[in-house]
Structure formats: C-alpha cells, structure tokens
Design an enzyme around this catalytic site. Structure first.
Site, PDB file in Angstrom:
ATOM      1  N   GLY A 297      41.695  10.884 -92.152  1.00  0.00           N
ATOM      2  CA  GLY A 297      42.998  11.523 -92.188  1.00  0.00           C
ATOM      3  C   GLY A 297      43.822  10.980 -93.332  1.00  0.00           C
ATOM      4  O   GLY A 297      43.362  10.156 -94.118  1.00  0.00           O
TER       5      GLY A 297
ATOM      6  N   LYS B 293      48.893   6.553 -90.167  1.00  0.00           N
ATOM      7  CA  LYS B 293      47.645   7.277 -90.400  1.00  0.00           C
ATOM      8  C   LYS B 293      47.605   8.459 -89.455  1.00  0.00           C
ATOM      9  O   LYS B 293      47.642   8.297 -88.233  1.00  0.00           O
ATOM     10  CB  LYS B 293      46.465   6.352 -90.169  1.00  0.00           C
ATOM     11  CG  LYS B 293      45.141   7.026 -90.391  1.00  0.00           C
ATOM     12  CD  LYS B 293      44.114   6.076 -90.921  1.00  0.00           C
ATOM     13  CE  LYS B 293      43.248   6.789 -91.929  1.00  0.00           C
ATOM     14  NZ  LYS B 293      42.544   5.896 -92.799  1.00  0.00           N
TER      15      LYS B 293
ATOM     16  N   ASP C 273      32.887   1.744 -92.435  1.00  0.00           N
ATOM     17  CA  ASP C 273      33.378   2.322 -93.690  1.00  0.00           C
ATOM     18  C   ASP C 273      34.084   1.253 -94.509  1.00  0.00           C
ATOM     19  O   ASP C 273      35.200   1.429 -94.964  1.00  0.00           O
ATOM     20  CB  ASP C 273      34.306   3.502 -93.411  1.00  0.00           C
ATOM     21  CG  ASP C 273      34.577   4.309 -94.685  1.00  0.00           C
ATOM     22  OD1 ASP C 273      33.829   4.131 -95.670  1.00  0.00           O
ATOM     23  OD2 ASP C 273      35.540   5.096 -94.698  1.00  0.00           O
TER      24      ASP C 273
ATOM     25  N   VAL D  24      47.275   9.101 -95.036  1.00  0.00           N
ATOM     26  CA  VAL D  24      48.151   7.980 -94.733  1.00  0.00           C
ATOM     27  C   VAL D  24      49.499   8.208 -95.399  1.00  0.00           C
ATOM     28  O   VAL D  24      49.565   8.575 -96.573  1.00  0.00           O
ATOM     29  CB  VAL D  24      47.554   6.653 -95.240  1.00  0.00           C
ATOM     30  CG1 VAL D  24      48.408   5.490 -94.772  1.00  0.00           C
ATOM     31  CG2 VAL D  24      46.138   6.492 -94.756  1.00  0.00           C
TER      32      VAL D  24
ATOM     33  N   GLY E 291      47.765   7.831 -99.215  1.00  0.00           N
ATOM     34  CA  GLY E 291      46.315   7.735 -99.229  1.00  0.00           C
ATOM     35  C   GLY E 291      45.680   8.857 -98.446  1.00  0.00           C
ATOM     36  O   GLY E 291      46.327   9.546 -97.666  1.00  0.00           O
ATOM     37  N   GLN E 292      44.394   9.011 -98.690  1.00  0.00           N
ATOM     38  CA  GLN E 292      43.660  10.079 -98.032  1.00  0.00           C
ATOM     39  C   GLN E 292      42.260   9.544 -97.764  1.00  0.00           C
ATOM     40  O   GLN E 292      41.627   8.996 -98.656  1.00  0.00           O
ATOM     41  CB  GLN E 292      43.597  11.286 -98.982  1.00  0.00           C
ATOM     42  CG  GLN E 292      42.608  12.355 -98.588  1.00  0.00           C
ATOM     43  CD  GLN E 292      43.118  13.198 -97.427  1.00  0.00           C
ATOM     44  OE1 GLN E 292      44.243  13.698 -97.470  1.00  0.00           O
ATOM     45  NE2 GLN E 292      42.318  13.318 -96.388  1.00  0.00           N
ATOM     46  N   GLY E 293      41.823   9.633 -96.550  1.00  0.00           N
ATOM     47  CA  GLY E 293      40.479   9.147 -96.248  1.00  0.00           C
ATOM     48  C   GLY E 293      39.778  10.121 -95.343  1.00  0.00           C
ATOM     49  O   GLY E 293      40.336  11.153 -94.979  1.00  0.00           O
ATOM     50  N   GLY E 294      38.588   9.767 -94.996  1.00  0.00           N
ATOM     51  CA  GLY E 294      37.791  10.664 -94.183  1.00  0.00           C
ATOM     52  C   GLY E 294      38.382  10.885 -92.804  1.00  0.00           C
ATOM     53  O   GLY E 294      38.145  11.900 -92.171  1.00  0.00           O
TER      54      GLY E 294
END
Ligand SMILES: *[C@@H]1O[C@H](CO)[C@@H](O)[C@H](O)[C@H]1NC(C)=O
Ligand SMILES: *[C@@H]1O[C@H](CO)[C@@H](O)[C@H](O)[C@H]1NC(C)=O
Ligand SMILES: *[C@@H]1O[C@H](CO)[C@@H](O)[C@H](O)[C@H]1NC(C)=O
Ligand SMILES: *[C@@H]1O[C@H](CO)[C@@H](O)[C@H](O)[C@H]1NC(C)=O
Ligand SMILES: *[C@@H]1O[C@H](CO)[C@@H](O)[C@H](O)[C@H]1NC(C)=O
Ligand SMILES: *[C@@H]1O[C@H](CO)[C@@H](O)[C@H](O)[C@H]1NC(C)=O
Ligand SMILES: *[C@@H]1O[C@H](CO)[C@@H](O)[C@H](O)[C@H]1NC(C)=O
Length: 827
Positions: free
Chosen positions: A523, A539, A636, A525, A518-521
């Site tokens: 960083g 993360k 978020d 995962v 995964g990729q989020g604001g």
C-alpha cells in the site's frame, strides 16, 4: 621543590634506561629489587615491576603486573591506594617470607599480608605463567604462602578464582580503577555472593546494578555468555573450602581478561598472540538493559531491550506506567493473597530467577518444596534449582519478587504464589479458550462449505464498495479528531490506540498526493501530523485482510507489542469499513537506499556508521526471528524498508504485514509471493518456499549493498554480466574481496572488519537455505572477531540470466525494481 623535581626527573631517566628485567621469574631474599627491575614469567607473557598508569609521565609509581611486550595493560596493582611518591621504591622479600614495598626513605608503602609465620622455609617470590605472583617455599613444598590471585584488582585472568575461600573467610572480587589514570578503588565492583546462594553481581558502591544468578547447574540464571562462550569455558565450584567462578581459555594462543572498567562496564577482551594489534572487546556482559537491576519493579518482567510487563495475575501499580519502558512502581496482584484460605502456585517458564533466593537445604523434592513454601505465609515463590551444581535444591523467595527478566533461551521455571481466585480465573480462561477454538473450527468449516461458491461474487462486491468508500473519504470535510482505546484482553497493561478515520484524514490532509511519501506492495505511505503536533506515517493497506476485524485487531496488537530499538514503532491503527491503516512513528531521515546509492549523502556514511547500521539491522531481524514471541519472517527486507532515525540508527519497517494479511507465518510455502527482486532468495522466488533463511538471504544482499554502495539488481560491470552477488563471489575467489568496497571508504585500519562483513554476507546469500547461518549466528559472527567462519559456497542467483528468466515470467515487469511485487500464484 625544584631539586626534588629535578631529582625525580633524573631518576625517571635512570629508571627508563634501567627498565631491564632480572631476566628471571623469581626473586630471592638476597636480591635487590628496585624501580627499574622487573620479573618476567617463564612463558614471556607477564611482567612484574614498577609502572606509572596512563601515559607513564606521572611521578607516582605503582607496583604491579602487566603483559610483557604489549602496550601497557595492567592486570594487577599491589599498592593501588597508596602510590610510591618518594622515589625510587624498593621491594624486599624478607627471609621470613614477608614481602614489603618501601619508598626511598624506607617508609612502608605496602606489604603482602596474610603470610603465616614461616621462618623455617626458604621463601621465593615467583611470577607464574598465569600472571599469578606467589610467595612459596623454594624447596619441595609447593604450597603458596601468599598469591596475588587472592587479592585481585580490576581484572579476572583465566584461572583466577572469583569468589570465596570459605575456610579463611576471604572474599575475592574485583573493583574498578577510579579512572584510567588512577588505579585506586573506583566505584564499581564485581563479585560472587553471598555464599549461601551465590550470584554474580556488579555493584556501584553498595547498590546492585546488574545481577546474574543463581547458578542453575550449567550457567548463571539470565546469562549464557558468562558461562558458555566461543572462547572460554567457565567453572563454578562449591565445596566446603571454596566457592568460586573462574574461566579457562579453550585456545591458549589467545590472551584474555575480564575487567570492570572505571565507568562500570564489565568487559571481556581478547588478544591473539602474534596477530592482534589492539585489544579486541569481545563482549560487554552488562549491555542488556534488561539486566539492569530491578528495572521493572516488583513482579515486573523485562522483555528484550527493556520493555516491561507484569507477570500474569499482576497489573502495574501505577497506571501511569502502562505502556512505558520501565515500571517505576512495579506490579500488584489483581487478587490479594489469603494465606489461610488456600493459596496456590502458578508455574512460569523461561525467566531469569528473581533476586534474594534462599536455599532450604532440608527439602529436596519438587512437591515437598512447594508444600513447605505454601505453609510459610511470607514465601512468595519456589523453584527447584541445581544451585550448587551437585543436584537440585529447594530454593524459595521470601517477600516480593524483584529483578525478573524474560529469557527464552535457557530461562528457568518458577512457581509463584497466587490467590485461589486468581487460580480459578486462570482455569476459567483456559476452558473458554478451548471452547472458542472448537467453535471457531466448526464455524470455519461451515463457512467454507457454504460460501466457497460465492467467493468470486464477494470479491467483486468488495471491490465496488471500496471504490465508493474512497470517493466518500475524499469528499469528507475536516472534523476534529477523536481517540479511543482497544482493550487487549490477553495481556493486561498494553493498549493500542485505535484512531478513527476522521483523525487520520485530517492528519494526512485527505491523503493528498503532497503527503504521499512512499509506495510499496502492501500500500501507500502518507506523512501526517496529529492535532497535538506529533508526526506520523500512515500506511494505507491496499488489500483486504482475509481475517475478520477482531482477528485483525488482535494481530495488529500483537505486532504493535514488538518493541525494539531497531524496529519502526507501530503507534496504532485505524480499521473502518474497507480501510485498514497502520500508524507508525515518523522518521525524518528516510530510508537506507536514499543514503547508500546516492553519491553526495553516502559520504556521510563512514565505515563506523555503516557497521553500526549493519549490526542494527541484524539485531532487529534477530529479534523478529527469535527473541520476539511471534517469530516473524519479514519476507520483504530491502534497503528501502530500513529507515534511519536522526542519529542514523536503522529501524526495520513493514515487518509483520504478511501476518496482518493473515498469511500463516509458520507455513513454509505460499502461493502469494511478496518480495522484491534482487532480495528474494532462490527458493522463495522460484517455489514460494520461505523460512527465516530467506530473510537471512535478503540480509546478506543488504550487507553487500551497504559495503559496496551498489544495487544488487541493477549492478553492471563492463567485464561480465554477473550481478553484485556474483561479482562479490568472483572477487572472493580471486582473493581480492576488498575490491567490492565503496571507494569512498578509505579506512584501512578496519580492513579485517570489511573482509569479515563480506565473508558473512557471502555466507548469508548461499544458494541452499540449509547452508545459510541463522540470524543469531550472523549476529555473533559480526560481533565476535574470534569466531571462525566457514568458507562460503556459491551464492544463489548470481547471474544475469536469472534476471532475464524472471522478467519474462512476470507480466508487467517494467517497474519492478523498487517496488515490492505481489504475485498471486506466481511461479
Ligand atoms: C643491594 O643494594 C645494596 C645497597 O643498595 C648493595 O650494598 C648490595 O650490594 C646490593 N646487593 C646486590 C646483590 O646487588
Ligand atoms: C595521554 O596521551 C594521550 C594521547 O597521546 C592524550 O590524549 C592524553 O591527554 C594524555 N593524558 C595525559 C594525562 O597526559
Ligand atoms: C613468628 O616468628 C617469630 C620469630 O621469627 C616469633 O618471634 C613470633 O612469635 C612468631 N609468631 C607466631 C605467631 O608464631
Ligand atoms: C607445606 O607447607 C605448609 C605450610 O607450612 C603445610 O601446611 C603443608 O602441609 C606443607 N605441605 C607439604 C606437602 O609438606
Ligand atoms: C552440595 O554442595 C553444597 C555446598 O558445598 C553442600 O552443602 C551440599 O551438602 C551438597 N549436596 C550434595 C547432595 O552433595
Ligand atoms: C608467535 O611467534 C613466535 C616467534 O615468531 C613463535 O615462536 C610462536 O610460536 C608464535 N606463537 C603463536 C601462538 O603462534
Ligand atoms: C518463613 O521462612 C523464612 C525463611 O526461611 C523464615 O525466616 C521465617 O521465619 C518463616 N516464617 C514462618 C512463619 O515460618
């Protein structure tokens, strides 16, 4: 045998054809009352007569009371342990006022005892509107010689007094049926006892299972629902002749009953006259695992959803218990008491009071109670409690304290005996904390002054260093992992594993693309597997926290302590050099967005599952907002941040990260907007104002998305350019709210629940934060069908034009749909 069966059968047919009431609520001694006859209360609510439990096909008959014209719901049974087998039974009210149930061959099955010798009166048996069956004088004297409310079965009806008739020593309590087919004495009982310091106790056999109390003037310590409730008002009365707990309905068009079920649930059901089609389970009182008796042992406190902790000054007796959800051995003192050498007391707040309180009636004032407790070496704690509702009394505990619970809303104060040396170290710690505060304020001011000019330089340096570090990481070979602990100084008994970088690198295969999940604001995962086989999700935070390493660790420890079944568990962290990584439990079922927007998998999500998910998210969020000690605003919340475990239980992830970055959660305005379009509330997206109400907004969006299986942000409709919120609002106003439902959901029996969820969602996404309900209200609205909901006002951000406006205001917005945006100074 055959003839007997035949007879029974014929008789049953006869009974069914004769199930006619005497169309009255009273029975006189001269009247015959056999199986088939019934009495009906004058308000047509209750009916008294013979019945068979379960499906009604059994050849054993009981005498009891049930609701008239409702599916058979028995509220009282006369002969619960001795059914009539020799049919038909016959009830006789004798001239003396004695009530006897005979079987066919005139054997006595049951009789109403406690009847005074009342040969001088003309007795009648009457079924009252409250469901109370009474024997009284037909004349002017309204005294009841006998009443069924004195001998409850498994049900407390409104106005039934659970407790004691002190003058005659009669205790009134309820006991479960053995099974739904068998009304005889079951395993569980619910009672108010003992009279000296009354508490409400649910027992299994003679063992206490759940306990609420003692009474504190307004409610029973540890429970607010048993006393205040959207539907009823409860009363606790203690005087020289009686002691009881009862409840009264606020709305008489609602039928209600409090029942202890054969499996030991204490449940409160309601039925709205003329509208309900089934009993609505409003609340199960013993659903909080923290109420489970003595869960955390001596001196252990249970925190929301069952994690244990010792009272400060105590430490787990068995080190094996540390970090577990229950303390088998309880807690022991760090410093032993010494009665003769000046012990003292430490005050604790917000607790459910421990079991076995004793009232010392002669001492009333705060001071006197403490002094007397100190003088008695076995007195371990005292409190000033309005235990009878007529003024505060000195309440003490002799021996170890058991069954404590953290109860932030409405908990009590208690003073616990401590050794002199413990008091000393508490005082020292306080002084130290104050010093640290002052020093750090001075340091911060100094630092700000000295380095403000060099900030840009440092930032630049950091970025360069970070690049180096990452190359370095990727070239490191595999090494065996090692493991160490960070000691949390503030709270004994909790340790957060600190993983070293090599362990993580090994587990995540040097952060290879293959392991990225995964990729989020904040960083990326990565999935990983530790050498012991445990799967983890790591993360890797992109940004550097603005706090120092120690503060960062402390912050992470605080977050890791938030344990709730609807939050993803933080297992540990890794802080080395520029790298900050959070290690979470790994959940195989991916996130909610992978389920609901995807045609094949969303079929799995039948309504009950969706509703379960919705309530789970609400519960988790409620915990973050209110029940946890930190009061975390998620900022978020979105479907991709809701992970599902193998049983599709929702778990909120990414909570507290804004806090880890050192953004003050109490501040209500930020220049750094973290969030995802489609889920951000108007005040947050436009002005950076955030509060718990911005999370409520996001929750409302998620709720609508789960109901409709549509994305708010990318919603398209041929007829208009509203987004999902706007569409829902439009349908609501056109009185077709259900059109928004995912067409896969074909379960018309839940229609009321669908509408209620849509209604709640619309309340959550209202434009102005002050109009939106708090999460506690949202949770109650979802759970209690009987709470009236206000009409929603127009949602914030329900038009397409909003999307255009934002997209132009943000640069590089091409991929913003899924990914959390972090805008610095963004407006
Ligand atoms: C009651 O039953 C007895 C016999 O079962 C019968 O003789 C009598 O008439 C009945 N009384 C009334 C009031 O129905
Ligand atoms: C009662 O009826 C239900 C459904 O009609 C059935 O499932 C249950 O087995 C029956 N119980 C008995 C004891 O016959
Ligand atoms: C009750 O009344 C009966 C007569 O109806 C009498 O024989 C009996 O002694 C009385 N019992 C008491 C306790 O007064
Ligand atoms: C009614 O009868 C009971 C029992 O016989 C007696 O104790 C009570 O005083 C009577 N009440 C009135 C108002 O006469
Ligand atoms: C309060 O109620 C209890 C129980 O009925 C009684 O013993 C006590 O005397 C009462 N105290 C006051 C101050 O009225
Ligand atoms: C229920 O319906 C009956 C008959 O239609 C009516 O008389 C009664 O007032 C209604 N009760 C309530 C509480 O609405
Ligand atoms: C301490 O108080 C308890 C409860 O009131 C009492 O039973 C015990 O005798 C007292 N002990 C002493 C030493 O006074």
């Amino acid at each position: 045998m055959r003839t007997l069966l035949l007879l029974t059968f014929q008789w049953l047919l006869f009974a069914l054809s004769l199930q006619t009431s005497l169309s009255t609520d009273t029975l006189k001694p001269s009247q015959n009352f056999t199986d088939g006859h019934t009495l009906i209360s004058s308000n047509q609510r209750f009916e008294f007569g013979f019945f068979s439990p379960g499906n009604g096909s059994s050849a054993t008959r009981y005498l009891g009371i049930w609701y008239h014209n409702l599916p058979l719901t028995v509220v009282w049974v006369a002969n619960r342990n001795k059914p009539v087998r020799d049919l038909p039974g016959k009830l006789v009210l004798e001239d003396s006022g004695v009530l006897i149930l005979y079987d066919h061959s005139l054997g006595t099955v049951w009789s109403a005892n406690n009847i005074p010798n009342a040969s001088t009166v003309t007795p009648v048996l009457q079924l009252l509107d409250s469901g109370n069956l009474v024997i009284r004088d037909d004349g002017r004297n309204k005294t009841f010689f006998w009443e069924s409310f004195d001998f409850p079965t498994d049900t407390v009806l409104p106005d039934l007094k659970l407790g004691w008739k002190l003058d005659v020593g009669l205790q009134k309590f309820i006991r479960s049926w053995k099974s739904i087919e068998d009304p005889s004495d079951g395993e569980y009982s619910f009672s108010l006892d003992p009279p000296e310091a009354p508490q409400l106790i649910l027992r299994s056999g003679s063992r206490k299972q759940f306990r609420w109390g003692p009474f504190d003037g307004t409610s029973f310590s540890g429970s607010t629902t048993l006393t205040t409730n959207p539907l009823f008002q409860s009363k606790f009365v203690y005087n020289s002749i009686e002691l009881y707990y009862k409840y009264e309905m606020l709305d008489v068009s609602i039928l209600s009953r409090l029942v202890v079920s054969p499996s030991g649930s204490l449940q409160y059901f309601t039925w709205r006259v003329n509208t309900s089609k089934e009993w609505n389970l409003l609340v199960t009182f013993n659903s909080d695992p923290c109420d489970s008796y003595g869960k955390c042992g001596h001196y252990g406190i249970c925190y929301t959803l069952s994690s244990c902790k010792c009272l400060s000054g105590f430490t787990p007796t068995s080190p094996l218990d540390w970090g577990l959800f229950s303390y088998s051995g309880g807690c022991r003192r760090k410093h032993e008491l010494s009665c003769s050498h000046g012990d003292g007391f430490v005050k604790y707040d917000a607790l459910k009071l421990p079991d076995n309180p004793i009232v010392w009636a002669n001492y009333d004032t705060d001071h006197e109670c403490g002094v007397k407790c100190l003088q008695n070496c076995s007195c371990m704690a005292y409190a000033n409690v309005n235990i009878y509702g007529n003024g505060t009394h000195c309440v003490v505990w002799i021996g170890d304290l058991v069954d404590l619970k953290n109860f932030p809303n409405g908990g009590e104060q208690i003073y616990v005996r401590m050794a002199r040396s413990e008091l000393q170290s508490i005082a020292d710690a306080k002084r130290k904390r104050l010093t640290v505060k002052i020093v750090s304020i001075v340091t911060v001011l100094g630092t700000l002054f000295l380095f403000s000019g060099a900030v840009w330089y440092l930032t630049w340096i950091n970025r360069e260093k970070r690049k180096d570090r990452i190359t370095q990481l990727n070239s490191k070979g595999q090494r065996s992992g090692s493991f160490q602990y960070v000691e949390d100084n503030q709270d004994e008994g909790f340790q957060l594993p600190l993983y070293d970088l090599d362990t993580i690198l090994l587990a995540c295969d040097n952060f290879s693309e293959r392991n990225k999940i995964g990729q989020g604001g904040f960083g990326s995962v990565y999935k990983g597997e530790l050498s012991n086989g445990q799967e983890i999700a790591v993360k890797r935070l992109l940004e550097k926290s603005i706090q120092g390493v120690e503060e960062l660790k402390n912050e992470i420890i605080l977050i890791a302590k938030l344990q709730h079944r609807n939050l993803v568990k933080l297992l540990g962290c890794c802080i080395e050099g520029e790298e900050t990584m959070l290690v979470y439990e790994y959940l195989p079922n991916k996130s909610l967005n992978n389920f609901i927007y995807d045609k094949p998998t969303r079929k799995q999500l039948i309504w009950r599952k969706r509703y379960h998910i919705i309530k789970g998210i609400a519960r988790g969020l409620l915990y973050l907002h209110q029940d946890s000690r930190l009061r975390i605003i998620h900022r978020d919340l979105k479907t991709s941040n809701i992970l599902l475990d193998s049983e599709l239980n929702p778990k909120i992830s990414d909570f507290g990260i804004a806090r880890i970055f050192g953004t003050d959660q109490k501040q209500d305005m930020t220049k750094r907007i973290i969030g995802t379009y489609g889920y951000m509330s108007p005040e947050y997206a436009m002005n950076g104002h955030y509060s718990v109400k911005s999370d409520v907004y996001s929750f409302g969006v998620i709720l609508l998305e789960v109901i409709s299986s549509q994305k708010n942000w990318s919603f398209h409709h041929p007829d208009h350019d509203l987004n999902l919120l706007g569409h829902a609002w439009m349908l609501w106003n056109q009185r077709h709210p259900l059109d928004i439902l995912d067409p896969i959901i074909q379960e018309p029996s839940y229609e009321n629940q669908f509408i209620r969820c849509i209604h709640v969602a619309l309340l959550c996404v209202q434009q102005y934060p002050e109009d939106r309900p708090k999460m506690s209200t949202v949770y109650a609205m979802l759970g209690y069908e009987d709470i009236e909901l206000p009409e929603p006002k127009e949602p914030g951000f329900c038009r397409e034009s909003y999307r255009n406006k934002l997209e132009t205001s943000v640069t590089n917005s091409s991929t913003i749909n899924e990914v959390t945006m972090t805008t610095l100074g963004g407006r």
